[in-house]
Design a protein around this motif. Structure first.
Motif, mmCIF file in Angstrom:
data_model
loop_
_atom_site.group_PDB
_atom_site.id
_atom_site.type_symbol
_atom_site.label_atom_id
_atom_site.label_comp_id
_atom_site.label_asym_id
_atom_site.label_seq_id
_atom_site.Cartn_x
_atom_site.Cartn_y
_atom_site.Cartn_z
ATOM 1 N N GLY A 93 0.694 -1.211 0.058
ATOM 2 C CA GLY A 93 0.012 -0.046 -0.098
ATOM 3 C C GLY A 93 0.783 1.379 0.028
ATOM 4 N N VAL A 94 1.832 1.260 -0.217
ATOM 5 C CA VAL A 94 2.947 2.193 -0.229
ATOM 6 C C VAL A 94 3.555 2.250 -1.682
ATOM 7 N N LEU B 129 2.942 7.712 -2.041
ATOM 8 C CA LEU B 129 1.566 7.576 -1.525
ATOM 9 C C LEU B 129 1.525 6.366 -0.758
ATOM 10 N N ALA B 130 0.886 6.785 0.427
ATOM 11 C CA ALA B 130 0.745 5.627 1.485
ATOM 12 C C ALA B 130 -0.645 5.750 2.054
ATOM 13 N N PRO B 131 -1.260 5.008 3.010
ATOM 14 C CA PRO B 131 -2.490 5.101 3.788
ATOM 15 C C PRO B 131 -2.585 6.535 4.538
ATOM 16 N N GLU B 132 -3.342 6.979 3.966
ATOM 17 C CA GLU B 132 -3.614 8.780 4.688
ATOM 18 C C GLU B 132 -2.359 9.456 4.527
ATOM 19 N N ARG B 133 -1.568 9.240 3.643
ATOM 20 C CA ARG B 133 -0.106 10.129 3.415
ATOM 21 C C ARG B 133 0.066 10.320 1.933
ATOM 22 N N ALA B 134 0.576 11.553 1.825
ATOM 23 C CA ALA B 134 1.092 11.722 0.376
ATOM 24 C C ALA B 134 2.294 12.546 0.888
#
Ligand code: SF4
Ligand code: SF4
Lengths: 88, 362
Positions: A8-9, A23-28
């Motif tokens: 997921g990253v 890009l990652a869970p809840e993150r950019a």
């Protein structure tokens, strides 16, 4: 350490902002040139030593200096649960 | 108006339908009916427009997004548009086959809501018998499929004592992150303030517990904390600043600067049916009404936190000061702060606690 991006990253080129992002869970995370060059080489097969050697050749810079930057950057991403270590 | 920066995130509220009835649901009291929902084609176009204007993260939400029969198609459309796609779900409606289809469609991440750390609590708060067990099964399916899992646990007066149990459960479910989100009073939650608002001593304890837990779970599970409404000295920067980082599209296609913006009187929203998302982002009345800091009143205008919190939350100002353009009434510098303190006292002394009002279609 042999770093890899956790599930997921992923890297993504943002054509609107003309920059690379992680890009990652809840993150950019917007990446600068150095961060991108490091992450581009993180594939779960190359060790940190190999990544550093590769960067030293590509940018014609001393490996010791690069090693410090790479360690600090990857450790930070590890505590943020974005990067894992195949050897751990 | 200077040109706004490109937005980073889109919250797509695909539907207001949901098998659960959480009393803290932030959906509006007036829920959108199925017949008014946007079609597959329209959402597909909206995702493309979002990517074109710089959106990176897409949150498929609701209601329960899996209540949409086209959820797999929509996920594929989002992925094709190049968006990082997150499914915000209660888990109800996700079978093994459906999840496999979602993974194949390019789903990146699942955020699963947790209504309680124990079956009785979870099923009572969600108003859905057997919901807890189904959720545990879904968590397993998600991690087996190799997707990262985030849990979202809404904390309130009735479950704050279960914090430790909640964190342990999250870790055992294989979560990489947990959002410990104190109940936010929007939509249906406002009906249940007297039963859900934490007490001051609970909040003090919670802050200590979170600090310790972050250490305990370091390198195993990340803990994001959403502090409670009303208790802090200074407000939060709502949405990282009005119209600066994200947008929300309602099930019927209204484009809003925050998911509770339709509770703010006087805002004119535009629909994705009528204009390109980028034009709405740049020029619609609702986005420009409170964008930036020029519109801010005193004491914000001369405050050192002006560019930190942008005067706080507009929904909160509308709800507590009856003026959406006022300084967030939670702020110690707001003339309304004493009213907020009186309201906390009134809502937490137990006298007004009553049965929960569950979220449902009217
Ligand atoms: S908060 Fe509860 S009722 Fe509201 S959408 Fe989420 S799961 Fe459904
Ligand atoms: S006065 Fe305004 S800018 Fe200053 S802390 Fe309070 S809400 Fe924020």
């Amino acid at each position: 350490m042999t770093p890899y991006l956790l599930s997921g990253v992923r890297l993504h080129f943002d054509k609107v902002r003309n920059t690379n992002v992680l890009l990652a869970p809840e993150r950019a995370l917007m990446l600068d040139g150095v961060s991108y060059e490091i992450l581009r080489r993180v594939d779960g097969t190359k060790s940190v030593v190999e990544i550093v050697g590769d960067l030293a050749r590509a940018f014609d810079a001393p490996a010791e200096v690069i090693r410090g930057d790479v360690d600090a950057f990857l450790n930070d991403l590890k505590t943020q649960l974005l990067v894992g270590d195949r050897d751990a | 108006m200077p040109e706004p920066n490109p937005p980073i995130a889109l919250l797509a509220e695909l539907t207001h339908r949901c098998p659960l009835m959480c009393p803290y649901c932030s959906n509006p009291l007036e829920l959108v009916q199925k017949q008014q929902e946007l079609t597959t084609d329209t959402w597909t176009r909206v995702f493309r427009e979002a990517a074109d204007i710089g959106v990176l993260q897409l949150h498929l939400s609701g209601g329960e997004p899996a209540s949409r029969r086209d959820i797999v198609e929509l996920t594929a459309a989002a992925h094709a548009a190049g968006l990082y796609t997150n499914l915000i779900t209660s888990g109800i409606g996700l079978t093994q086959a459906r999840l496999a289809d979602l993974v194949n469609a390019g789903l990146d991440h699942v955020q699963l809501s947790l209504q309680g750390a124990r079956p009785e609590m979870a099923d009572r708060i969600g108003g859905y018998k057997g919901g807890y067990d189904r959720k545990m099964r879904v968590a397993e399916l998600v991690t087996d499929a190799g997707l990262p899992l985030t849990l979202n646990a809404v904390m309130h007066r009735q479950n704050l004592a279960d914090l430790g149990q909640t964190l342990d459960l999250a870790l055992s479910m294989g979560a990489r992150r947990i959002e410990v989100a104190c109940v936010q009073f929007h939509g249906w939650a406002t009906r249940n303030r007297a039963s859900l608002l934490p007490t001051e001593s609970q909040v003090e304890q919670l802050k200590k517990d979170i600090a310790i837990a972050r250490d305990t779970y370091r390198n195993r599970m990340a803990i994001d904390f959403v502090p409670p409404d009303y208790y802090s000295d200074f407000p939060k920067a709502c949405m990282g600043g009005w119209g600066s980082t994200g947008l929300v599209v309602s099930p019927a296609g209204q484009v809003m600067p925050c998911h509770a913006a339709d509770s703010i009187p006087g805002l004119a929203f535009e629909s994705v049916a009528d204009r390109h998302l980028g034009e709405i982002w740049r020029s619609s009345h609702a986005f420009n009404a409170y964008r930036g800091t020029d519109w801010l009143p005193q004491p914000c205008q001369s405050c050192e936190r002006r560019d930190v919190d942008f005067g706080g939350c507009r929904c909160q100002a509308a709800a507590l000061a009856a003026d959406p353009g006022a300084t967030d009434p939670v702020c110690r510098k707001s003339p309304y702060r004493p009213k907020v303190d009186a309201m906390i006292e009134d809502m937490t002394n137990g006298a007004r606690a009553s049965d929960l009002t569950y979220r449902k279609f009217g």
